[in-house]
Design an enzyme around this catalytic site. Structure first.
Site, PDB file in Angstrom:
ATOM      1  N   THR A  35      -2.290   4.770   0.820  1.00  0.00           N
ATOM      2  CA  THR A  35      -0.856   4.814   0.520  1.00  0.00           C
ATOM      3  C   THR A  35      -0.257   3.429   0.262  1.00  0.00           C
ATOM      4  O   THR A  35       0.745   3.310  -0.433  1.00  0.00           O
ATOM      5  CB  THR A  35      -0.064   5.477   1.671  1.00  0.00           C
ATOM      6  OG1 THR A  35      -0.292   4.736   2.874  1.00  0.00           O
ATOM      7  CG2 THR A  35      -0.474   6.919   1.873  1.00  0.00           C
ATOM      8  N   ASP A  36      -0.885   2.388   0.816  1.00  0.00           N
ATOM      9  CA  ASP A  36      -0.247   1.066   0.757  1.00  0.00           C
ATOM     10  C   ASP A  36       0.049   0.603  -0.670  1.00  0.00           C
ATOM     11  O   ASP A  36       1.116   0.058  -0.930  1.00  0.00           O
ATOM     12  CB  ASP A  36      -1.108   0.024   1.474  1.00  0.00           C
ATOM     13  CG  ASP A  36      -1.075   0.198   2.984  1.00  0.00           C
ATOM     14  OD1 ASP A  36      -0.179   0.910   3.487  1.00  0.00           O
ATOM     15  OD2 ASP A  36      -1.939  -0.377   3.673  1.00  0.00           O
ATOM     16  N   THR A  60      -6.642   6.093   3.861  1.00  0.00           N
ATOM     17  CA  THR A  60      -6.664   6.735   5.180  1.00  0.00           C
ATOM     18  C   THR A  60      -7.223   8.151   5.150  1.00  0.00           C
ATOM     19  O   THR A  60      -7.924   8.566   6.070  1.00  0.00           O
ATOM     20  CB  THR A  60      -5.210   6.775   5.730  1.00  0.00           C
ATOM     21  OG1 THR A  60      -4.789   5.435   5.944  1.00  0.00           O
ATOM     22  CG2 THR A  60      -5.109   7.534   7.029  1.00  0.00           C
ATOM     23  N   ASP A  86      -9.723   0.389   1.441  1.00  0.00           N
ATOM     24  CA  ASP A  86      -8.373   0.406   1.975  1.00  0.00           C
ATOM     25  C   ASP A  86      -7.553  -0.102   0.790  1.00  0.00           C
ATOM     26  O   ASP A  86      -7.911  -1.116   0.166  1.00  0.00           O
ATOM     27  CB  ASP A  86      -8.266  -0.557   3.173  1.00  0.00           C
ATOM     28  CG  ASP A  86      -6.881  -0.520   3.802  1.00  0.00           C
ATOM     29  OD1 ASP A  86      -5.897  -0.753   3.071  1.00  0.00           O
ATOM     30  OD2 ASP A  86      -6.783  -0.288   4.998  1.00  0.00           O
ATOM     31  N   SER A  87      -6.473   0.571   0.431  1.00  0.00           N
ATOM     32  CA  SER A  87      -5.821   0.221  -0.834  1.00  0.00           C
ATOM     33  C   SER A  87      -5.174  -1.158  -0.803  1.00  0.00           C
ATOM     34  O   SER A  87      -4.752  -1.674  -1.834  1.00  0.00           O
ATOM     35  CB  SER A  87      -4.818   1.289  -1.257  1.00  0.00           C
ATOM     36  OG  SER A  87      -3.647   1.229  -0.499  1.00  0.00           O
ATOM     37  N   THR A 118      16.267  -5.232  -8.972  1.00  0.00           N
ATOM     38  CA  THR A 118      17.110  -5.373  -7.783  1.00  0.00           C
ATOM     39  C   THR A 118      16.310  -5.210  -6.486  1.00  0.00           C
ATOM     40  O   THR A 118      15.377  -4.417  -6.417  1.00  0.00           O
ATOM     41  CB  THR A 118      18.287  -4.385  -7.797  1.00  0.00           C
ATOM     42  OG1 THR A 118      19.035  -4.566  -6.581  1.00  0.00           O
ATOM     43  CG2 THR A 118      17.854  -2.936  -7.898  1.00  0.00           C
ATOM     44  N   GLN A 119      16.729  -5.952  -5.473  1.00  0.00           N
ATOM     45  CA  GLN A 119      16.133  -5.794  -4.137  1.00  0.00           C
ATOM     46  C   GLN A 119      16.611  -4.504  -3.476  1.00  0.00           C
ATOM     47  O   GLN A 119      16.023  -4.058  -2.503  1.00  0.00           O
ATOM     48  CB  GLN A 119      16.535  -6.971  -3.240  1.00  0.00           C
ATOM     49  CG  GLN A 119      15.948  -8.287  -3.678  1.00  0.00           C
ATOM     50  CD  GLN A 119      16.342  -9.442  -2.765  1.00  0.00           C
ATOM     51  OE1 GLN A 119      16.906  -9.247  -1.694  1.00  0.00           O
ATOM     52  NE2 GLN A 119      16.034 -10.645  -3.199  1.00  0.00           N
ATOM     53  N   CYS A 120      17.714  -3.963  -4.009  1.00  0.00           N
ATOM     54  CA  CYS A 120      18.237  -2.720  -3.424  1.00  0.00           C
ATOM     55  C   CYS A 120      17.281  -1.579  -3.747  1.00  0.00           C
ATOM     56  O   CYS A 120      16.631  -1.564  -4.786  1.00  0.00           O
ATOM     57  CB  CYS A 120      19.602  -2.375  -4.013  1.00  0.00           C
ATOM     58  SG  CYS A 120      20.835  -3.625  -3.673  1.00  0.00           S
TER      59      CYS A 120
END
Ligand code: ASP
Length: 343
Positions: free
Chosen positions: A93-94, A15, A61-62, A276-278
Site C-alpha cells: 500500500t505504501d 503486506t 515491500d512497496s 497543493t499541499q492541501c
C-alpha cells in the site's frame, strides 16, 4: 466451452502476502501468498473468475519500488494482455498510488480492467482485509466494463491516477480527494459508469511506454523558512520538480532569492509544477500575489492533480521523449482523467 473469465494476477509483494518473521515483523516470502490463497475456499466458487498468479522473482515491500518496477509490471500486463479478461496487481500500500498513477500513463490504449489492491493486514492473520480486497478486485477485473487502471481498497474503487494513501493504519487506506470514487463496494459493487474513461476503439492495440529510470524528477514540499540554497541544491540535477505549494499554489514571494532560484531553473528548462499541499482543492496561481509570483518565475500550475500523479506524469512524458515545452503543455492537459481543467 467455459465462459468463466480469466484474470491474471501480478503479485509484486506488499503486506497482503507477507509472513510473520521470528522477530514479529512482516516480510514477503516466496510461495506464501499462493499457499494462503489455496486455503480460501471462496476462491474456488464458480462465481469467482479463474486466475493465474505470477509471483515476481523479487517480492517487494512497496517502499522499495522504483520506476523500473513500473515498467516490469506494465510489460508483464502487455505480454499477457491477449490471454486474459482483466488484471489484478497485488502491491504494497505504501507506494500503490504511485504505481497506479504510473501505470495509468504507461499503458496506452488500455481496453481491459487493471485493478491494484493489497492489504493493511496480511492474509495469514485472522482479521486480514486482504481476503475481501482480493476477491473484490478479481470480481471487478472480471465483470466490470472498465478500460483504465483503478485501485480497489476497502469500500471504494478509485481512478488509479487520482488515488492517494490517506491512512497508515485504517482499513480505508485510500481516497481520491479530488475525484469521486469510480465505484462503491457494499452489498453490491456499484460502478458509476458515467465516471469511467471511454474504452479505446476496438482495433487500438495496447502499447507500453517504458519509463526511463535516469530521468531526474523530484518532489519538494515547501515549508516556512525554506532557504534559497536548499531549493537550489534540490533543483540542481533535476529536469522537473513537483513543488508542493501552500493552499491555492502559493509560495514565499517576499524571498527574492527563492524566486530567483525558481526563475533561473525554469529558464534553463527545468519544469516546475505546483501541486497543493492541501488534500482537497486545486492550484489557482492567479488567486493570490504569492501564487502569481511563482507563475512569473516559471512555475506551472498542476490544477487538482495529486503529487503522485504529477510526479509519475512528468517521468512518463520525459521518458516518451517530449521536450520541456511540450511537457509543460501536456502537464496542463488531462491525459487519463488525472486532472480537471478549470471551467
Ligand atoms: N510496507 C508495506 C508495503 O507497502 C505496506 C503494505 O503493503 O500495506 O509493501
Amino acid at each position: 466451452m467455459s465462459t468463466r473469465k480469466r484474470i491474471y494476477i501480478a503479485y509484486t509483494g506488499g503486506t497482503i502476502g507477507m509472513a510473520r518473521q521470528a522477530d514479529g515483523s512482516y516480510a514477503p516470502a516466496p510461495g506464501y501468498l499462493e499457499q494462503q490463497m489455496a486455503g480460501l475456499p471462496e476462491l474456488r466458487d464458480e462465481r469467482v473468475p479463474a486466475y493465474h498468479i505470477h509471483e515476481y522473482a523479487e517480492l517487494r515491500d512497496s517502499a522499495n519500488m522504483t520506476p523500473r518496477d513500473w515498467t516490469t509490471i506494465a510489460e508483464d500486463i502487455a505480454a499477457n494482455y491477449a490471454d486474459y479478461d482483466g488484471f489484478v496487481v497485488l502491491h504494497g500500500t505504501d507506494t500503490m498510488a504511485y504505481t497506479a498513477s504510473a501505470l495509468s500513463f504507461m499503458l496506452r490504449g488500455l481496453g481491459k480492467p487493471v485493478v491494484l489492491t493489497g492489504a493493511q493486514i496480511p492474509l495469514c492473520e485472522v482479521r486480514s482485509d486482504g481476503r475481501e480486497n482480493l476477491i473484490t478486485a478479481l470480481l471487478i477485473a472480471a465483470h466490470q466494463p472498465i478500460s483504465e487502471v483503478c485501485l480497489s481498497f476497502g469500500s471504494r474503487v478509485l481512478r488509479g491516477c487520482r488515488a492517494v494513501k490517506v491512512n497508515a493504519s485504517g482499513l480505508e487506506a485510500f481516497d481520491s480527494p479530488n475525484f469521486p470514487p469510480l465505484g462503491r463496494i457494499g452489498i453490491d459493487i456499484d460502478i458509476d459508469q458515467r465516471l469511467l474513461l471511454p474504452p479505446p476503439t476496438p482495433d487500438t492495440p495496447l502499447s507500453v511506454q517504458p519509463v526511463d529510470p535516469t530521468v531526474r524528477v523530484g518532489a519538494l514540499r515547501l515549508f516556512p523558512g525554506i532557504a534559497a540554497a536548499t531549493l537550489e541544491a534540490v533543483l540542481g540535477p533535476l529536469r522537473a520538480l513537483v513543488l508542493e505549494t501552500y493552499g491555492a499554489g502559493n509560495g514565499p514571494d517576499h524571498d527574492a532569492d527563492v524566486l530567483a532560484v525558481l526563475k533561473a531553473a525554469s529558464a534553463r528548462g527545468v519544469v516546475i509544477v505546483s501541486c497543493t499541499q492541501c488534500l482537497r482543492g486545486r492550484v489557482n496561481p492567479a488567486a493570490y500575489a504569492t501564487g502569481a509570483s511563482l507563475a512569473r518565475a516559471g512555475v506551472i500550475g498542476g490544477h487538482d492533480m495529486t503529487a503522485e500523479a504529477a510526479l509519475t506524469k512528468l517521468i512518463y512524458l520525459f521518458s516518451a521523449g517530449h521536450d520541456e515545452e511540450r511537457v509543460r503543455e501536456l502537464m496542463a492537459r488531462s491525459l487519463r482523467g488525472e486532472l480537471t481543467a478549470p471551467s
